[in-house]
Design an enzyme around this catalytic site. Structure first.
Site, PDB file in Angstrom:
ATOM      1  N   LYS A  36       0.579  -1.225   0.006  1.00  0.00           N
ATOM      2  CA  LYS A  36       0.083  -0.008   0.039  1.00  0.00           C
ATOM      3  C   LYS A  36       0.794   1.106  -0.071  1.00  0.00           C
ATOM      4  O   LYS A  36       0.608   2.219  -0.672  1.00  0.00           O
ATOM      5  CB  LYS A  36      -1.038   0.048   1.143  1.00  0.00           C
ATOM      6  CG  LYS A  36      -0.411   0.468   2.282  1.00  0.00           C
ATOM      7  CD  LYS A  36      -1.323   0.625   3.513  1.00  0.00           C
ATOM      8  CE  LYS A  36      -0.961   0.694   4.827  1.00  0.00           C
ATOM      9  NZ  LYS A  36      -0.061   1.916   5.030  1.00  0.00           N
ATOM     10  N   THR A  37       1.975   1.344   0.754  1.00  0.00           N
ATOM     11  CA  THR A  37       2.863   2.397   0.674  1.00  0.00           C
ATOM     12  C   THR A  37       3.254   2.787  -0.490  1.00  0.00           C
ATOM     13  O   THR A  37       3.254   3.982  -0.897  1.00  0.00           O
ATOM     14  CB  THR A  37       4.021   2.121   1.830  1.00  0.00           C
ATOM     15  OG1 THR A  37       3.659   1.882   3.094  1.00  0.00           O
ATOM     16  CG2 THR A  37       4.813   3.610   1.842  1.00  0.00           C
ATOM     17  N   ASP A 220      -3.913   7.853   4.106  1.00  0.00           N
ATOM     18  CA  ASP A 220      -3.225   6.477   4.401  1.00  0.00           C
ATOM     19  C   ASP A 220      -4.096   6.168   5.576  1.00  0.00           C
ATOM     20  O   ASP A 220      -4.448   6.802   6.389  1.00  0.00           O
ATOM     21  CB  ASP A 220      -1.759   6.862   4.838  1.00  0.00           C
ATOM     22  CG  ASP A 220      -1.118   5.364   4.955  1.00  0.00           C
ATOM     23  OD1 ASP A 220      -1.789   4.232   4.471  1.00  0.00           O
ATOM     24  OD2 ASP A 220       0.089   5.348   5.521  1.00  0.00           O
ATOM     25  N   GLU A 221      -3.948   4.639   6.021  1.00  0.00           N
ATOM     26  CA  GLU A 221      -4.569   4.245   7.046  1.00  0.00           C
ATOM     27  C   GLU A 221      -6.213   4.503   7.246  1.00  0.00           C
ATOM     28  O   GLU A 221      -6.497   5.021   8.485  1.00  0.00           O
ATOM     29  CB  GLU A 221      -3.714   4.302   8.323  1.00  0.00           C
ATOM     30  CG  GLU A 221      -2.333   3.671   8.201  1.00  0.00           C
ATOM     31  CD  GLU A 221      -2.389   2.283   8.224  1.00  0.00           C
ATOM     32  OE1 GLU A 221      -3.453   1.637   8.211  1.00  0.00           O
ATOM     33  OE2 GLU A 221      -1.261   1.651   8.118  1.00  0.00           O
ATOM     34  N   GLN A 251      -8.350  -4.473   9.285  1.00  0.00           N
ATOM     35  CA  GLN A 251      -7.129  -4.248  10.233  1.00  0.00           C
ATOM     36  C   GLN A 251      -7.574  -3.131  10.977  1.00  0.00           C
ATOM     37  O   GLN A 251      -6.793  -2.201  11.588  1.00  0.00           O
ATOM     38  CB  GLN A 251      -5.938  -3.998   9.320  1.00  0.00           C
ATOM     39  CG  GLN A 251      -5.315  -5.336   8.685  1.00  0.00           C
ATOM     40  CD  GLN A 251      -3.794  -4.885   8.120  1.00  0.00           C
ATOM     41  OE1 GLN A 251      -2.826  -4.801   9.103  1.00  0.00           O
ATOM     42  NE2 GLN A 251      -3.852  -4.699   6.883  1.00  0.00           N
ATOM     43  N   ARG A 606       1.305 -11.189  10.242  1.00  0.00           N
ATOM     44  CA  ARG A 606       2.677 -10.786  10.669  1.00  0.00           C
ATOM     45  C   ARG A 606       3.704 -11.572  10.303  1.00  0.00           C
ATOM     46  O   ARG A 606       4.895 -11.249  10.167  1.00  0.00           O
ATOM     47  CB  ARG A 606       2.884 -10.228  12.144  1.00  0.00           C
ATOM     48  CG  ARG A 606       1.984  -9.024  12.722  1.00  0.00           C
ATOM     49  CD  ARG A 606       1.992  -7.987  12.023  1.00  0.00           C
ATOM     50  NE  ARG A 606       0.645  -7.846  11.212  1.00  0.00           N
ATOM     51  CZ  ARG A 606       0.594  -7.052  10.186  1.00  0.00           C
ATOM     52  NH1 ARG A 606       1.444  -6.315   9.773  1.00  0.00           N
ATOM     53  NH2 ARG A 606      -0.583  -7.242   9.393  1.00  0.00           N
TER      54      ARG A 606
END
Length: 726
Positions: A36-37, A220-221, A251, A606
């Site tokens: 995503k970044t 973002d987020e 998330q 993770r």
């Protein structure tokens, strides 16, 4: 400068689609490890390179300064541009910048100062003192949480509903606090966003200016935005601007901070979003791990829906270990860590995750005993946590009343009205008489100057603790201290005190464990020291320098919340039991179970290559043995993705480091012998309907813990409870 072809090179089809979307609002559902970044940064670079906007014509909103800095660093490596003047930063940072530019219209002085959390709490205390408000009935931290929550909902004091005398008083304090801040020309963090929102809403020419300037807004987020942050973005977006919202509803794990996962659905409706791009290809984990995460999260009803996949292959099965108690669980993890190290996996690429901070204590103890360096990420080791150090300071005074360091730490904590001036006088009296602070206080040295109701109360409290301490066990002493001291009551009044309370309860467990261990290991103990002194020495040693220095290889310990955004070769998730993960409170919080499931989804994703899930048949919590069963999250994983490392653990005699002599119960027989499953709805003649949370005690003296909603959490002896299944 990179050509457009080079800029887009290496993007998969969905990433390419997201980066090159037309000038329309879009929702990018970016799954864990889906890049995503890279998509967000490449979108900005593509918009600038293709001439659709300039660096000054867009706004990029992040949740941390670190994320904003990383975005700008990546951007400068893609394009030869000066990013210094770009509007890229956190919500608070961008609002501060806007308010500085329009301070008059925002009704602020040009030199307004920002209050950090400590400054805000101090300001609230001053307001309450001026209003003669009882700080025991209205704890300042609780008041601060109330004020910030109101602001995050976009509410001023005059628009907040008051249902009774208590809420009316809170509203009055909020109003007086606002007046004081305006008078002094200061703003807290929540005020920055609210004041900026009000500015844009009230001043149409300023709103029109920024809507015209920022035709591209990238967020973002997005799943972590609260109500006010969304309303602020909605004002800036207007009717024609493009909001590029990147997030993952699966998330969204910060509801306790005000995050509102429903903002994603509202965004689709309010901006008539036609472009929903799902980034589902994962570049982090093998497919067994992703398939497990997908299987777990599918059980949530209210989600936008996506399915992670990878081309990296199936990988290793998910290893599940059923321990007979928490000591066995911790030892298993240590053994596996040692084995992984021998296979060449660096310690720093392994993580041990837990749902609750208090779970780290037994894990830390076992790692310490095995001489394995570890680092607590985003937090403190158990014996270094403030609430634990407070409790230990009381125990140190019981053991040695002349311990000045311990006395200074707790003489006014919890607050008992002993001011700085009173402490200075006490210290001066001790110096003049060449005695300890305790002796100065008890001998009333300099009486008349030191006369203090708070100090008298403190002396009486310590004497009471010493008297109560005779003839009781170490565990009972720890429990007495955290209750008599007022520490438990103090943190119960703290909006964010739940973790601290669990840590204090875990200290009782640590004391019981140490006591039981010392009974069976006399040769390891100092025969001349009493058990309390031995325990305090043990706590000091474990709080010593064993944790690895920054830069040195160390196993990573952290809560699941702290793990978001990180990745590791191997991940251990401990305590995957009903009542622990999902947390027992989730059973009676609206949307609580779905949030817990999202938290499990974050934990699972993770891991890159190896994932361990562990749970214990019995665990010592709050100084008592508690029997548990495997979490529903384990049952939600298809069996063909897992490898059970043991089916029926065998009870072992107590090994070194053992905790308590509890007879293990086989999971199958334990569950079948319980008349009610954890999570099951039941009815009681007096308390009404409730939900089974856990069991405590042993087979001959079994207690059941049930949450009865408005009647509260009740522990009932199973034999006499007379519960009915619903």
């Amino acid at each position: 400068m990179q050509s457009e072809t080079n800029l887009l090179q290496g993007l998969n089809d969905k990433q390419l689609q997201a980066v090159t979307l037309p000038h329309l609002s879009a929702l990018i559902l970016a799954g864990a490890g889906s890049g995503k970044t890279r998509v967000l940064t490449t979108r900005i670079a593509w918009l600038i390179q293709t001439g659709q906007t300039s660096p000054m014509g867009l706004m990029a909103v992040t949740f941390t300064n670190k994320a904003a800095k990383e975005m700008l660093t990546r951007l400068t490596s893609m394009l030869p541009i000066n990013t210094r003047g770009m509007w890229a930063g956190t919500f608070h940072g961008l609002c501060n910048r806007m308010l500085r530019a329009h301070y008059r219209e925002a009704r602020l002085p040009s030199t307004f100062q920002i209050l950090d959390t400590a400054d805000q709490l101090s300001a609230i205390k001053r307001v309450m003192k001026a209003m003669n408000v009882d700080d025991e009935k209205y704890p300042p931290k609780q008041v601060m949480g109330y004020i910030n929550s109101c602001k995050e909902e976009g509410l001023r004091a005059e628009t907040v509903d008051a249902y009774d005398g208590h809420s009316q008083k809170l509203r009055e304090i909020y109003a007086a606090y606002d007046q004081q801040c305006n008078r002094e020309g200061v703003a807290d963090f929540a005020e920055l966003l609210l004041r900026c929102y009000e500015l844009l809403e009230r001043e149409p020419h300023i709103r029109a200016h920024y809507q015209q300037r920022f035709q591209y807004i990238l967020v973002d987020e997005f799943q972590d935005t609260n109500r006010l942050q969304y309303l602020w973005l909605k004002l800036l977006g207007g009717a024609h601007n493009s909001i590029f919202a990147v997030g993952d509803d699966d998330q969204s794990i910060y509801a306790f901070r005000g995050a509102r996962v429903g903002n994603m659905s509202d965004f689709q409706r309010d901006f008539n979003v036609q472009n929903i791009v799902k980034l589902e290809e994962n570049y982090r984990s093998h497919s067994n791990i992703l398939d497990a995460a997908n299987a777990i999260i599918t059980n949530n009803r209210n989600r936008l829906g996506k399915n992670l996949w990878t081309s990296a292959g199936k990988g290793e099965p998910i290893r599940i270990y059923e321990a007979y108690n928490d000591t066995d669980e911790a030892q298993f993890i240590v053994d596996e860590v040692n084995m992984l190290q021998k296979e060449g996996v660096p310690l720093g690429d392994m993580a041990l995750l837990y749902r609750s901070n208090a779970q780290s204590r037994i894990l830390e103890h076992t790692l310490f005993s095995a001489n394995i360096p570890y680092r607590v990420y985003g937090g403190l080791r158990f014996f270094e946590r403030a609430e634990i150090k407070h409790a230990l300071a009381y125990l140190r005074l019981i053991a040695n009343a002349n311990d000045d360091t311990a006395l200074l730490r707790i003489v006014n904590f919890p607050p008992r009205g002993i001011g700085a001036r009173g402490l200075e006088q006490l210290q001066e009296a001790a110096r003049q008489n060449e005695c300890s602070l305790w002796q100065a206080a008890t001998n009333k040295v300099g009486e008349g100057k030191l006369g203090s109701k708070g100090l008298d109360g403190f002396v009486a409290l310590i004497r009471q603790m010493v008297d109560h301490g005779y003839g009781i066990t170490l565990g009972e002493m720890a429990e007495m201290v955290i209750n008599l001291s007022g520490l438990m009551a103090h943190y119960q009044n703290d909006k964010e005190g739940e973790d601290r309370i669990e840590n204090l309860q875990e200290l009782v467990t640590a004391a019981v464990a140490f006591s039981n261990q010392s009974l069976g290991n006399h040769h390891n103990m100092d025969e001349d020291a009493d058990q309390l002194t031995q325990f305090l020495n043990h706590a000091s040693l474990e709080a010593g320098d064993h944790q690895a220095d920054v830069g040195h290889e160390a196993l990573q310990l952290m809560t699941v919340h702290a793990a978001k955004g990180l990745e590791f070769h191997s991940v251990f998730i401990g305590g995957v039991e009903e009542g622990l993960f999902p947390h027992e409170q989730a059973a009676y919080e609206n949307g609580g179970l779905e949030e817990e499931r999202r938290l499990m989804y974050v934990a699972v994703t993770r891991a890159r290559q190896r994932l361990y899930l562990t749970y214990a048949q019995s665990r010592m919590l709050h100084g008592q043995v508690r029997y548990g069963i495997a979490s529903r999250f384990i049952d939600e994983i298809p069996a063909d993705l897992t490898k059970r490392l043991n089916s029926k653990p065998v009870a072992k005699p107590y090994a070194a480091g053992g905790q308590y002599n509890a007879q293990p119960v086989q999971a199958s027989s334990a569950q079948s012998s319980y008349p009610f499953k954890i999570g099951q709805s039941v009815r009681h003649g007096k308390f009404g309907e409730g939900v089974v949370v856990s069991y405590e005690g042993n087979a001959n003296d079994l207690a059941i813990k049930v949450n009865f909603g408005s009647a509260g959490l009740k522990t009932l002896m199973l034999e006499y409870a007379k519960l009915e299944k619903i």
